[in-house]
Design a protein around this motif. Structure first.
Motif, mmCIF file in Angstrom:
data_model
loop_
_atom_site.group_PDB
_atom_site.id
_atom_site.type_symbol
_atom_site.label_atom_id
_atom_site.label_comp_id
_atom_site.label_asym_id
_atom_site.label_seq_id
_atom_site.Cartn_x
_atom_site.Cartn_y
_atom_site.Cartn_z
ATOM 1 N N PRO A 118 -47.410 109.242 152.195
ATOM 2 C CA PRO A 118 -46.441 108.152 152.337
ATOM 3 C C PRO A 118 -45.205 108.253 151.442
ATOM 4 O O PRO A 118 -44.408 107.314 151.379
ATOM 5 C CB PRO A 118 -47.269 106.921 151.963
ATOM 6 N N GLU A 119 -45.043 109.382 150.766
ATOM 7 C CA GLU A 119 -43.850 109.575 149.944
ATOM 8 C C GLU A 119 -43.205 110.915 150.258
ATOM 9 O O GLU A 119 -43.882 111.866 150.667
ATOM 10 C CB GLU A 119 -44.199 109.508 148.453
ATOM 11 N N GLU A 120 -41.889 110.969 150.075
ATOM 12 C CA GLU A 120 -41.148 112.217 150.277
ATOM 13 C C GLU A 120 -39.947 112.215 149.340
ATOM 14 O O GLU A 120 -39.199 111.233 149.279
ATOM 15 C CB GLU A 120 -40.690 112.331 151.732
ATOM 16 N N ASN A 121 -39.807 113.297 148.590
ATOM 17 C CA ASN A 121 -38.710 113.414 147.618
ATOM 18 C C ASN A 121 -38.686 112.237 146.648
ATOM 19 O O ASN A 121 -37.623 111.730 146.271
ATOM 20 C CB ASN A 121 -37.364 113.532 148.337
ATOM 21 N N GLY A 122 -39.880 111.792 146.259
ATOM 22 C CA GLY A 122 -39.983 110.731 145.275
ATOM 23 C C GLY A 122 -39.753 109.331 145.803
ATOM 24 O O GLY A 122 -39.724 108.370 145.032
ATOM 25 N N LYS A 123 -39.609 109.198 147.122
ATOM 26 C CA LYS A 123 -39.358 107.884 147.712
ATOM 27 C C LYS A 123 -40.434 107.535 148.738
ATOM 28 O O LYS A 123 -41.012 108.414 149.381
ATOM 29 C CB LYS A 123 -37.987 107.863 148.391
ATOM 30 N N GLU A 124 -40.678 106.252 148.884
ATOM 31 C CA GLU A 124 -41.625 105.781 149.888
ATOM 32 C C GLU A 124 -41.050 106.005 151.282
ATOM 33 O O GLU A 124 -39.865 105.743 151.528
ATOM 34 C CB GLU A 124 -41.912 104.299 149.680
ATOM 35 N N VAL A 125 -41.884 106.498 152.184
ATOM 36 C CA VAL A 125 -41.460 106.720 153.567
ATOM 37 C C VAL A 125 -41.777 105.469 154.379
ATOM 38 O O VAL A 125 -42.934 105.069 154.500
ATOM 39 C CB VAL A 125 -42.176 107.934 154.187
#
Length: 258
Positions: free
Chosen positions: A203-210
């Motif tokens: 549920p995260e990508e590049n340190g951010k919530e998707v």
């Protein structure tokens, strides 16, 4: 005397025949038409499916076999099992946990997924049942409890790691598998593959919530990942319906048997 000469002659002829046969045998060339079977190389990313009992490739499909037994504790294991752990309190969505009557049992899953997945023009609907496999060998299920019936009444039965078994003992995940994202890997890691061969991430990508508004109708997008530096279409698991997959497979699905 004549008898001795005849015997000597017969012996000489016998030796000559034997020598001739031996000479022919020594000069025979073995056939080179034998085909030695070989196993196609398996891309390193598939070795992350640590819960598989075997992973093979025929150059077109990757075949993943699994027992479907979770490698983490669960209230759904028999109480005599070392991985049994009681659970009560709050489960997915802040709901109060209510155990279903089922018990985890071993299965014989065979997932056959495309080695080189491509987008489909038809986007087949995902089935009720296994639509993919997590890296610990557990099946991934879609967002329905029954045909077009949401998970509303099922989420209360998700155990401490957010999975539960069917009436036939098939343990599975519909939502984020907390044992993977909190213990084995991270929330941005590869978590598995759907049957169409496209990977599933956390549920995260590049340190951010998707969030869902970052994803398409199939609950994915194309971007660079740690495993695919040139970019690839991939799905994301999050905690908002449809959780793993939306309006069908992005690619053409392979098969699963059990």
């Amino acid at each position: 005397m004549k008898t001795k000469q005849i015997n000597h002659l017969l012996l000489a002829m016998f030796v000559a025949v034997i020598t001739s046969c031996s000479s022919e045998s020594d000069t025979t060339t073995p056939s080179t038409d034998i085909t030695v079977p070989s196993t196609s190389e398996i891309p390193a990313v598939y070795t992350k499916i640590y819960g598989a009992t075997s992973i093979t490739s025929d150059g077109t499909y990757i075949t993943i076999k699994s027992t479907g037994l979770p490698d983490h504790k669960s209230v759904y294991y028999p109480t005599t099992n070392a991985l049994y752990e009681n659970f009560s309190g709050t489960t997915f969505g802040g709901n109060t946990f209510k155990k279903n009557p089922n018990t985890i049992t071993a299965r014989t899953y065979t997932f056959k997924i495309p080695l080189n997945p491509v987008v489909s023009s038809t986007h087949a609907a995902t089935p009720l049942g296994a639509m993919g496999v997590a890296i610990n060998g557990i099946p991934l299920y879609n967002q329905y409890a029954a045909p077009n019936t949401p998970l509303t009444d099922e989420v209360i039965s998700f155990d401490q790691y957010r999975g539960h078994p069917t009436g036939t003992g098939s343990y599975h995940y519909h939502v984020e598998p907390l044992y993977l994202t909190n213990v084995k890997v991270t929330k941005s890691s590869l978590l598995g593959f759907l049957l169409d061969g496209f990977p599933v991430y956390g549920p995260e990508e590049n340190g951010k919530e998707v969030t869902n508004d970052m994803l398409d109708a199939y609950h994915g997008h194309t971007a660079v990942t740690a495993d695919y530096p040139n970019g690839i279409y991939h799905y994301h698991i999050n905690n908002t319906d449809p959780y793993i997959n939306g309006s069908g497979y992005y690619g053409t699905p392979g098969t699963v048997t059990q």
